[in-house]
Design a protein around this motif. Structure first.
Motif, PDB file in Angstrom:
ATOM      1  N   ALA A 365      -6.283 -13.463  17.447  1.00 48.88           N
ATOM      2  CA  ALA A 365      -5.455 -14.172  16.461  1.00 48.88           C
ATOM      3  C   ALA A 365      -4.209 -14.693  17.154  1.00 48.88           C
ATOM      4  N   TYR A 366      -3.735 -15.864  16.724  1.00 48.69           N
ATOM      5  CA  TYR A 366      -2.556 -16.450  17.364  1.00 48.69           C
ATOM      6  C   TYR A 366      -1.760 -17.239  16.343  1.00 48.69           C
ATOM      7  N   CYS A 367      -0.550 -17.597  16.730  1.00 47.60           N
ATOM      8  CA  CYS A 367       0.298 -18.446  15.891  1.00 47.60           C
ATOM      9  C   CYS A 367       1.005 -19.451  16.791  1.00 47.60           C
ATOM     10  N   TRP A 368       0.921 -20.724  16.402  1.00 43.04           N
ATOM     11  CA  TRP A 368       1.648 -21.788  17.104  1.00 43.04           C
ATOM     12  C   TRP A 368       3.069 -21.793  16.556  1.00 43.04           C
ATOM     13  N   LEU A 369       4.040 -21.515  17.408  1.00 39.42           N
ATOM     14  CA  LEU A 369       5.435 -21.437  16.967  1.00 39.42           C
ATOM     15  C   LEU A 369       6.136 -22.772  17.157  1.00 39.42           C
ATOM     16  N   LEU A 370       6.993 -23.111  16.204  1.00 38.99           N
ATOM     17  CA  LEU A 370       7.843 -24.297  16.316  1.00 38.99           C
ATOM     18  C   LEU A 370       9.272 -23.835  16.532  1.00 38.99           C
ATOM     19  N   MET A 371       9.944 -24.470  17.479  1.00 36.77           N
ATOM     20  CA  MET A 371      11.300 -24.047  17.861  1.00 36.77           C
ATOM     21  C   MET A 371      12.309 -25.168  17.591  1.00 36.77           C
ATOM     22  N   GLY A 372      13.575 -24.835  17.824  1.00 36.20           N
ATOM     23  CA  GLY A 372      14.637 -25.847  17.770  1.00 36.20           C
ATOM     24  C   GLY A 372      14.667 -26.583  16.452  1.00 36.20           C
ATOM     25  N   SER A 373      14.846 -27.913  16.523  1.00 36.42           N
ATOM     26  CA  SER A 373      14.947 -28.701  15.291  1.00 36.42           C
ATOM     27  C   SER A 373      13.648 -28.645  14.498  1.00 36.42           C
ATOM     28  N   GLU A 374      12.509 -28.517  15.190  1.00 38.20           N
ATOM     29  CA  GLU A 374      11.237 -28.366  14.461  1.00 38.20           C
ATOM     30  C   GLU A 374      11.225 -27.049  13.690  1.00 38.20           C
ATOM     31  N   GLY A 375      11.742 -26.010  14.322  1.00 43.46           N
ATOM     32  CA  GLY A 375      11.801 -24.709  13.667  1.00 43.46           C
ATOM     33  C   GLY A 375      12.746 -24.727  12.478  1.00 43.46           C
ATOM     34  N   ARG A 376      13.776 -25.574  12.563  1.00 44.13           N
ATOM     35  CA  ARG A 376      14.752 -25.653  11.464  1.00 44.13           C
ATOM     36  C   ARG A 376      14.367 -26.701  10.423  1.00 44.13           C
ATOM     37  N   ARG A 377      13.283 -27.414  10.642  1.00 43.50           N
ATOM     38  CA  ARG A 377      12.862 -28.529   9.774  1.00 43.50           C
ATOM     39  C   ARG A 377      13.966 -29.576   9.687  1.00 43.50           C
ATOM     40  N   GLU A 378      14.494 -29.946  10.839  1.00 48.71           N
ATOM     41  CA  GLU A 378      15.581 -30.928  10.880  1.00 48.71           C
ATOM     42  C   GLU A 378      15.232 -32.068  11.825  1.00 48.71           C
ATOM     43  N   GLN A 379      13.962 -32.447  11.803  1.00 53.27           N
ATOM     44  CA  GLN A 379      13.545 -33.496  12.718  1.00 53.27           C
ATOM     45  C   GLN A 379      14.006 -34.871  12.251  1.00 53.27           C
ATOM     46  N   THR A 380      14.296 -35.718  13.222  1.00 52.06           N
ATOM     47  CA  THR A 380      14.533 -37.137  12.928  1.00 52.06           C
ATOM     48  C   THR A 380      13.456 -37.900  13.684  1.00 52.06           C
ATOM     49  N   PHE A 381      13.804 -39.069  14.217  1.00 52.65           N
ATOM     50  CA  PHE A 381      12.785 -39.875  14.886  1.00 52.65           C
ATOM     51  C   PHE A 381      12.601 -39.483  16.343  1.00 52.65           C
ATOM     52  N   LYS A 382      13.601 -38.859  16.915  1.00 52.43           N
ATOM     53  CA  LYS A 382      13.470 -38.443  18.308  1.00 52.43           C
ATOM     54  C   LYS A 382      13.311 -36.926  18.314  1.00 52.43           C
ATOM     55  N   GLU A 459      22.402 -16.733  29.515  1.00 47.25           N
ATOM     56  CA  GLU A 459      21.062 -16.371  29.053  1.00 47.25           C
ATOM     57  C   GLU A 459      20.957 -16.542  27.542  1.00 47.25           C
ATOM     58  N   ILE A 460      22.000 -16.161  26.827  1.00 42.75           N
ATOM     59  CA  ILE A 460      22.004 -16.301  25.379  1.00 42.75           C
ATOM     60  C   ILE A 460      22.027 -17.767  24.988  1.00 42.75           C
ATOM     61  N   LEU A 461      22.799 -18.548  25.729  1.00 44.69           N
ATOM     62  CA  LEU A 461      22.877 -19.978  25.455  1.00 44.69           C
ATOM     63  C   LEU A 461      21.489 -20.604  25.566  1.00 44.69           C
ATOM     64  N   HIS A 462      20.770 -20.207  26.588  1.00 48.05           N
ATOM     65  CA  HIS A 462      19.432 -20.719  26.811  1.00 48.05           C
ATOM     66  C   HIS A 462      18.486 -20.293  25.688  1.00 48.05           C
ATOM     67  N   ALA A 463      18.742 -19.130  25.159  1.00 45.67           N
ATOM     68  CA  ALA A 463      17.805 -18.554  24.191  1.00 45.67           C
ATOM     69  C   ALA A 463      18.021 -19.035  22.760  1.00 45.67           C
ATOM     70  N   THR A 464      19.125 -19.736  22.486  1.00 49.31           N
ATOM     71  CA  THR A 464      19.413 -20.094  21.089  1.00 49.31           C
ATOM     72  C   THR A 464      18.290 -20.889  20.455  1.00 49.31           C
ATOM     73  N   ILE A 465      17.639 -21.713  21.237  1.00 50.11           N
ATOM     74  CA  ILE A 465      16.553 -22.535  20.685  1.00 50.11           C
ATOM     75  C   ILE A 465      15.435 -21.672  20.118  1.00 50.11           C
ATOM     76  N   PHE A 466      15.249 -20.473  20.676  1.00 53.36           N
ATOM     77  CA  PHE A 466      14.160 -19.603  20.228  1.00 53.36           C
ATOM     78  C   PHE A 466      14.496 -18.862  18.931  1.00 53.36           C
ATOM     79  N   PHE A 467      15.793 -18.716  18.646  1.00 54.05           N
ATOM     80  CA  PHE A 467      16.170 -17.979  17.441  1.00 54.05           C
ATOM     81  C   PHE A 467      15.792 -18.730  16.161  1.00 54.05           C
ATOM     82  N   ASP A 468      15.522 -20.039  16.277  1.00 48.51           N
ATOM     83  CA  ASP A 468      15.200 -20.832  15.089  1.00 48.51           C
ATOM     84  C   ASP A 468      13.696 -21.039  14.933  1.00 48.51           C
TER      85      ASP A 468
END
Length: 641
Positions: A365-382, A459-468
């Protein structure tokens, strides 16, 4: 004018005032004291009550009967209507509070009676009654923002004559065609079919036997085909055997856009419409499509019909045209990004489903994870790809190897297809094709333990994208377990939250001492500012820090702010200002990128302040200044040692 006004018995005034906001919030004694100062005056139809820039405002005009319009006249004599106001509404409050002359022309549109409240009495209430002043300040704020958004849209987008869209103005209750058609759950399938044929409808609501208002399910033509005809079910079986339950509902006063989002996010075709706790009818995806013409739902259905992955390639490119219509119709940025996310999610879901069919079932079993703006549902055109794979822990070496081989191949193909669909690669390689981000659950837990426990700010700065992160496809329970693990970690680790807070505070408000915009001085983006990095990101970071600190599971920035306000972690005034500031900047960003796409340019986040209107500049400055207020909250919550 007021010289012709007449005094009234205080009881008459009290009766009137006690029915309108915010006077109905005053205590009995104050209301009677105010009433003694109020007079009444009559203004025939066509009376110019106020002249913009000329008339001193000495009264608050409360419309007791009749109506007025406010408007502005430009240098060429062209009139622009601003507002109509009727019984119970007021005129003149802004001028009284600011101590200025009238800012708009005001004229009666019919014979009108007004109650006149003297300036001194009104200002005394403003100064001594907090609820009273709050009402007018909130009213001004909402009107200013609404007017500003309308002006932004008017300046930036031109409406085509053949477009007549009502998604954001029409209420769901207005498109209900007929009262609900129902049938008892004990009735037979044949009786249901006869009823549907008799009414010429494609669905019936199912009520509890003996209680017609207790709706417990729904049956549709599709149920008849898939659950009765195909398997050869006996027509004498009760309806309850084939009904879908429970029935999704929507409030009658919700907009059609809200109904559309509900249908798309839940993959539903029918919603029961509820008014005052009672079902008044049904609304279908077909009803929404009819009122909108070229609708997001049409694109949604087109994605769902695809049998080949290559068929998805051109569909994502239709999203900008759809968004253009939404902007013109009046959509706020939060609505637009939600719609973009739903469509992108749908494309991803279909793509990975078809890919699974091609490669065969996964070994785990697996799950495709979305991160960053995709994880926050804040996508625009880019929207660069920010994704990962989390899979169940293998039980032995053989299973481990099988999982690594399968998911590496799966990820490579998925990423390539997503590129073909128009989703660029992540420059930082935060993608499932990177072996580091395609790991079993136990490894992911260790990643987060290291990030949360690490004192290294970089390291934390780099990891922020994963928290979302959020689940995008597959077994969502794996993502849920990881989120729960993260929540448990953050409850006992304040140090990393302090680093996150310091990261937020390190971002400077992009305004100079004299409130000028801070822009790039050299290079490709000279005289431009990055509205995402300099303006929007501070709001995203602020919401993330407090969400992690208080265990808020939402990942969307506006949703996080809402939860924080609802739980009294963020005061309501700042919450409203933060939402307005965030949405204003997102509006500028989306329109900027849409124009770039229409000019066949690569969308980016670099806007030129000099190209903004004076109104936009003013709003953008106001939005940037909210960042300082958010920083003050963080300084209080995370004081420096």
């Amino acid at each position: 004018m007021a010289a012709d006004a007449h005094s009234l018995a205080p009881e008459v005034v009290v009766e009137f005032l006690s029915k309108i906001m915010p006077f109905n919030e005053l205590d009995h004694e104050t209301l009677h004291r105010v009433a003694r100062h109020v007079k009444v005056d009559f203004f025939p139809k066509g009376t110019r009550l106020l002249h913009a820039g000329e008339t001193e405002v000495n009264y608050l005009y409360l419309i007791q009967q009749g109506g007025m319009k406010s408007f502005i006249v430009d240098d060429e004599g062209e009139i622009t209507l601003k507002d109509y106001r009727g019984e119970g509404a007021y005129i003149g409050a802004l001028g009284l509070i600011r101590g200025t002359k009238a800012s708009l022309d005001v004229e009666t549109v019919e014979d009108t009676f007004c109650f006149l409240l003297p300036k001194a009495v009104f200002l005394d209430l403003i100064n001594t009654q907090p609820g009273f002043s709050q009402y007018y300040l909130k009213s001004f704020s909402e009107k200013f923002v609404a007017t500003a958004y309308a002006e932004l849209r008017q300046h930036k987008m031109t409406r085509r004559n053949d477009e007549n869209l009502h998604l954001f103005t029409m209420e769901v209750g207005d498109i209900v065609k007929q009262p609900p058609r129902t049938i008892s759950a004990d009735s037979t399938i044949q009786q249901a079919a006869k009823k549907m044929a008799g009414f010429r409808i494609a669905s019936l609501l199912v009520h509890q036997p003996g209680d017609e208002e207790k709706i417990i399910g729904i049956i549709t033509h599709r149920d008849m085909s898939n659950k009765v005809l195909a398997p050869g079910l006996d027509y004498n079986e009760p309806v309850r055997r084939i009904m879908s339950s429970p029935v999704a509902t929507v409030l009658s006063q919700a907009t059609c856009f809200d109904a559309l989002l509900e249908m798309m996010s839940g993959s539903r075709h029918h919603l029961a419409v509820e008014r005052r706790g009672k079902i008044i009818g049904l609304v279908t995806s077909h009803d929404i499509t009819l009122i909108q013409g070229s609708s997001p739902y049409s694109l949604f259905k087109e994605v769902g019909k695809q049998k080949e992955i290559s068929g998805l390639y051109p569909l994502s490119k239709k999203i900008p045209g759809m968004v253009r219509n939404l902007i013109k119709e009046g959509a706020k940025p939060g609505n637009i990004s939600r719609m973009i996310s739903i469509l992108n999610d749908h494309i991803l879901d279909k793509l990975l489903y078809l890919l699974e069919e091609e490669l065969g079932p996964p070994p785990l079993a697996y799950c495709w994870l979305l991160m960053g703006s995709e994880g926050r549902r804040e996508q625009t055109f880019k929207t660069d790809q920010d994704n990962a794979i989390i899979y169940a822990d293998p039980k032995d070496e053989q299973q481990r190897k099988a999982a690594e081989e399968y998911f590496a191949r799966f990820a490579r193909k998925a990423i390539d297809h997503l590129v073909e669909c128009g989703y660029p690669l992540c420059p930082g390689e935060i993608m499932a094709v990177n072996p580091k981000w395609c790991q079993p659950l136990s490894i992911w837990k260790r990643y987060f333990e290291a990030w949360v426990g690490s004192p290294d700010p970089q390291e934390i700065l780099h990891a922020t994208i994963f928290f979302d992160f959020r689940a995008g496809f597959g077994k969502a329970a794996l993502a849920d377990e990881l989120r729960q693990h993260l929540s448990t970690l953050t409850e006992r680790q304040e140090l990393y939250l302090l680093h996150l807070a310091n990261q937020c505070l390190a971002a400077r408000t992009p305004l100079s001492f004299f409130k000028n915009f801070i822009v790039e001085k050299n290079g490709e983006h000279k005289n431009k500012l990055d509205i995402k990095r300099q303006g929007i990101t501070p709001f995203v970071n602020f919401a993330r820090v407090l969400a992690l600190k208080h265990g808020v599971r939402e990942t969307n920035t506006l949703a996080r702010l809402h939860v924080l306000a609802k739980e009294n972690i963020l005061n309501e005034t700042l919450w409203i200002k933060a939402v307005d500031a965030y949405e204003m900047q997102m509006q500028l960003r989306i329109i900027h990128q849409l124009h770039q796409l229409e000019a066949e340019a690569e969308p980016d986040n670099h806007i030129t302040p000099d190209e903004l209107s004076e109104l936009e500049k003013r709003m953008l400055r106001d939005a940037f200044q909210v960042i300082d207020r958010l920083h003050n909250v963080l300084k209080t919550r995370f004081p420096s040692p």
